[in-house]
Motif scaffolding. Structure first.
Motif, short mmCIF file in Angstrom:
data_model
loop_
_atom_site.label_atom_id
_atom_site.label_comp_id
_atom_site.label_asym_id
_atom_site.label_seq_id
_atom_site.Cartn_x
_atom_site.Cartn_y
_atom_site.Cartn_z
N GLN A 168 103.06 19.05 -30.99
CA GLN A 168 102.56 17.93 -30.20
C GLN A 168 103.22 16.65 -30.71
O GLN A 168 103.51 16.52 -31.91
N VAL A 169 103.44 15.72 -29.80
CA VAL A 169 104.26 14.54 -30.08
C VAL A 169 103.55 13.27 -29.63
O VAL A 169 102.98 13.22 -28.53
N ASP A 212 104.75 9.42 -29.10
CA ASP A 212 105.97 8.62 -29.00
C ASP A 212 105.56 7.15 -28.85
O ASP A 212 105.15 6.71 -27.78
N CYS A 265 107.77 3.73 -26.55
CA CYS A 265 108.71 4.63 -25.86
C CYS A 265 109.73 3.88 -25.03
O CYS A 265 110.83 4.40 -24.78
N HIS A 318 111.33 12.02 -24.54
CA HIS A 318 110.98 12.88 -23.39
C HIS A 318 112.15 13.78 -23.01
O HIS A 318 111.97 14.97 -22.76
N LEU A 323 112.59 16.57 -25.48
CA LEU A 323 111.59 17.62 -25.30
C LEU A 323 111.96 18.51 -24.11
O LEU A 323 111.77 19.73 -24.17
N SER A 380 102.74 15.87 -25.24
CA SER A 380 103.25 14.58 -25.71
C SER A 380 102.54 13.43 -25.03
O SER A 380 102.13 13.52 -23.88
N HIS A 423 103.28 9.28 -24.59
CA HIS A 423 104.29 8.23 -24.73
C HIS A 423 103.60 6.89 -24.53
O HIS A 423 102.93 6.68 -23.52
N ALA A 427 102.12 16.16 -20.57
CA ALA A 427 102.60 14.86 -21.05
C ALA A 427 101.93 13.73 -20.28
O ALA A 427 101.51 13.89 -19.13
#
Length: 208
Positions: free
Chosen positions: A13-14, A16, A19, A28, A31, A40, A42, A66
């Motif tokens: 899991q991210v 950002d 962004c 993005h 990924l 994710s 952002h 996302a």
């Protein structure tokens, strides 16, 4: 994310932060290339950037995993609370702070990283790039990052107190584990400009 002990194996899991306008070379896009199912979030303060990011996410088919949200890096607690609705902060995550720290004061940057360290699980990693002050003053004046506050390696290391740096530590962005010689040639880069940008990956200590 790739299973790589240098940067944090098993992270899926991210977050950002800062962004900007999602485009070529964005988190993005990375990924999409290597782990399109990774969750994710952002984050950006600019409304236009957030709207553009959500449009790009939807067009790429990652809408289920996302999201783009508006958040202020100078106020990390509400930002993290918002992210927690989409990410599990009790599990390790990768946090990208690419270029954003240079737009914060020393106190703001330290407060953000301290909040990330306190709120995230051991094994989480922070990926940072930062405009460098370790260049000739005349060269520093030519840096293309408008409104940025460059910092030295020593200053950046101080901000990352409490995290363990992944080898090779804080280095020029183009020198942080460059692609092996047998990889296809990347797009041409401006090597002179690359010497303005520091990069580091730091891991949240297990057992901390």
């Amino acid at each position: 994310m790739p299973s790589d002990t240098r940067s944090g194996a098993g992270v899926d899991q991210v977050l950002d932060l800062g962004c900007g306008l999602l485009s070529t070379g964005s988190v993005h896009e990375a990924l999409l290339d290597v782990a399109p199912a990774v969750r994710s979030v952002h984050v950006d303060l600019d409304v236009v950037a957030v709207e553009r990011a959500q449009t790009v996410i939807t067009a790429s088919g990652r809408n289920a995993v996302a999201a783009a949200v508006r958040g202020d890096l100078r106020q990390p607690r509400p930002l993290l609370q918002q992210a927690s609705g989409r990410l599990d902060l009790a599990r390790p995550l990768a946090i990208f702070v690419v270029g954003a720290l240079a737009h914060l004061t020393d106190d703001e940057a330290a407060r953000l990283l301290a909040a990330l360290r306190q709120a995230t699980a051991p094994g989480s990693v922070v990926v940072v790039t930062h405009a460098s002050a370790d260049v000739h003053p005349q060269a520093a004046a030519l840096q293309p990052t408008v409104g940025a506050q460059p910092r030295s390696r020593r200053m950046l290391r101080s901000l990352l107190t409490g995290f363990d740096l992944v080898e090779p530590g804080i280095t020029w962005a183009t020198d942080w584990h460059p692609d092996p010689p047998d990889r296809p040639e990347p797009e041409p880069i401006n090597l002179h400009a690359s010497r303005y940008l520091l990069a580091a990956v730091a891991r949240q200590r297990v057992g901390q």
